[in-house]
Design a protein around this motif. Structure first.
Motif, PDB file in Angstrom:
ATOM      1  N   ASN A  23       0.669  -1.154  -0.048  1.00  0.00           N
ATOM      2  CA  ASN A  23      -0.016  -0.044   0.074  1.00  0.00           C
ATOM      3  C   ASN A  23       0.961   1.225   0.041  1.00  0.00           C
ATOM      4  OD1 ASN A  23      -2.461  -1.293  -0.096  1.00  0.00           O
ATOM      5  ND2 ASN A  23      -2.385  -1.494   2.044  1.00  0.00           N
ATOM      6  N   GLN A  24       2.220   1.195  -0.039  1.00  0.00           N
ATOM      7  CA  GLN A  24       3.088   2.200   0.033  1.00  0.00           C
ATOM      8  C   GLN A  24       2.768   3.381  -0.975  1.00  0.00           C
ATOM      9  OE1 GLN A  24       7.227   1.530  -0.249  1.00  0.00           O
ATOM     10  NE2 GLN A  24       7.974   3.303   0.612  1.00  0.00           N
ATOM     11  N   PRO A  25       2.472   3.179  -2.429  1.00  0.00           N
ATOM     12  CA  PRO A  25       2.045   4.145  -3.270  1.00  0.00           C
ATOM     13  C   PRO A  25       0.775   4.895  -2.921  1.00  0.00           C
ATOM     14  CG  PRO A  25       2.839   2.359  -4.645  1.00  0.00           C
ATOM     15  CD  PRO A  25       2.652   1.783  -2.911  1.00  0.00           C
ATOM     16  N   GLN A  26      -0.050   4.168  -2.217  1.00  0.00           N
ATOM     17  CA  GLN A  26      -1.386   4.810  -2.173  1.00  0.00           C
ATOM     18  C   GLN A  26      -1.469   5.589  -0.957  1.00  0.00           C
ATOM     19  OE1 GLN A  26      -1.264   1.131  -2.658  1.00  0.00           O
ATOM     20  NE2 GLN A  26      -2.311   1.078  -4.711  1.00  0.00           N
ATOM     21  N   ARG A  69      -2.131   9.411  -0.759  1.00  0.00           N
ATOM     22  CA  ARG A  69      -3.084  10.123   0.035  1.00  0.00           C
ATOM     23  C   ARG A  69      -2.408  11.140   1.050  1.00  0.00           C
ATOM     24  NH1 ARG A  69      -5.855   6.773   4.934  1.00  0.00           N
ATOM     25  NH2 ARG A  69      -7.406   8.407   5.427  1.00  0.00           N
ATOM     26  N   LEU A  70      -1.193  11.048   1.333  1.00  0.00           N
ATOM     27  CA  LEU A  70      -0.674  11.980   2.285  1.00  0.00           C
ATOM     28  C   LEU A  70      -0.377  13.236   1.358  1.00  0.00           C
ATOM     29  CD1 LEU A  70       1.229  12.928   4.690  1.00  0.00           C
ATOM     30  CD2 LEU A  70       3.176  11.923   3.212  1.00  0.00           C
ATOM     31  N   LEU A  71       0.218  13.043   0.078  1.00  0.00           N
ATOM     32  CA  LEU A  71       0.416  14.370  -0.745  1.00  0.00           C
ATOM     33  C   LEU A  71      -0.936  15.012  -1.066  1.00  0.00           C
ATOM     34  CD1 LEU A  71       2.980  12.724  -3.448  1.00  0.00           C
ATOM     35  CD2 LEU A  71       3.354  14.429  -1.717  1.00  0.00           C
ATOM     36  N   LYS A  72      -1.876  14.095  -1.356  1.00  0.00           N
ATOM     37  CA  LYS A  72      -3.244  14.927  -1.599  1.00  0.00           C
ATOM     38  C   LYS A  72      -3.835  15.475  -0.344  1.00  0.00           C
ATOM     39  CE  LYS A  72      -6.462  12.777  -3.904  1.00  0.00           C
ATOM     40  NZ  LYS A  72      -7.434  11.717  -4.353  1.00  0.00           N
TER      41      LYS A  72
END
Length: 67
Positions: free
Chosen positions: A5-8, A12-15
């Protein structure tokens, strides 16, 4: 071990950061820009939430862009 889940999670953090930056940036604009009545009213809050949502959407699109 790599988390699947690292890319997700990164997206999510960047958004979330983009939303906060858009929200706070537009509130600061309404609060401190010369010539505006330095009052944060309901309309300014709604516009700021909209700007934050737009910034989050743009960030999500750029993160998901292939290449």
């Amino acid at each position: 071990m790599v988390n699947a889940n690292q890319p997700q999670e990164r997206q999510r953090l960047l958004k979330g950061i983009a939303f906060a930056a858009g929200l706070l940036g537009s509130l600061a604009f309404f609060g401190f820009f010369p010539g505006l009545p330095h009052v944060i009213d309901g309309g300014a809050i709604l516009v700021s939430v909209g700007v934050g949502a737009l910034a989050s959407w743009v960030c999500g699109r750029r993160v998901n862009r292939p290449g």
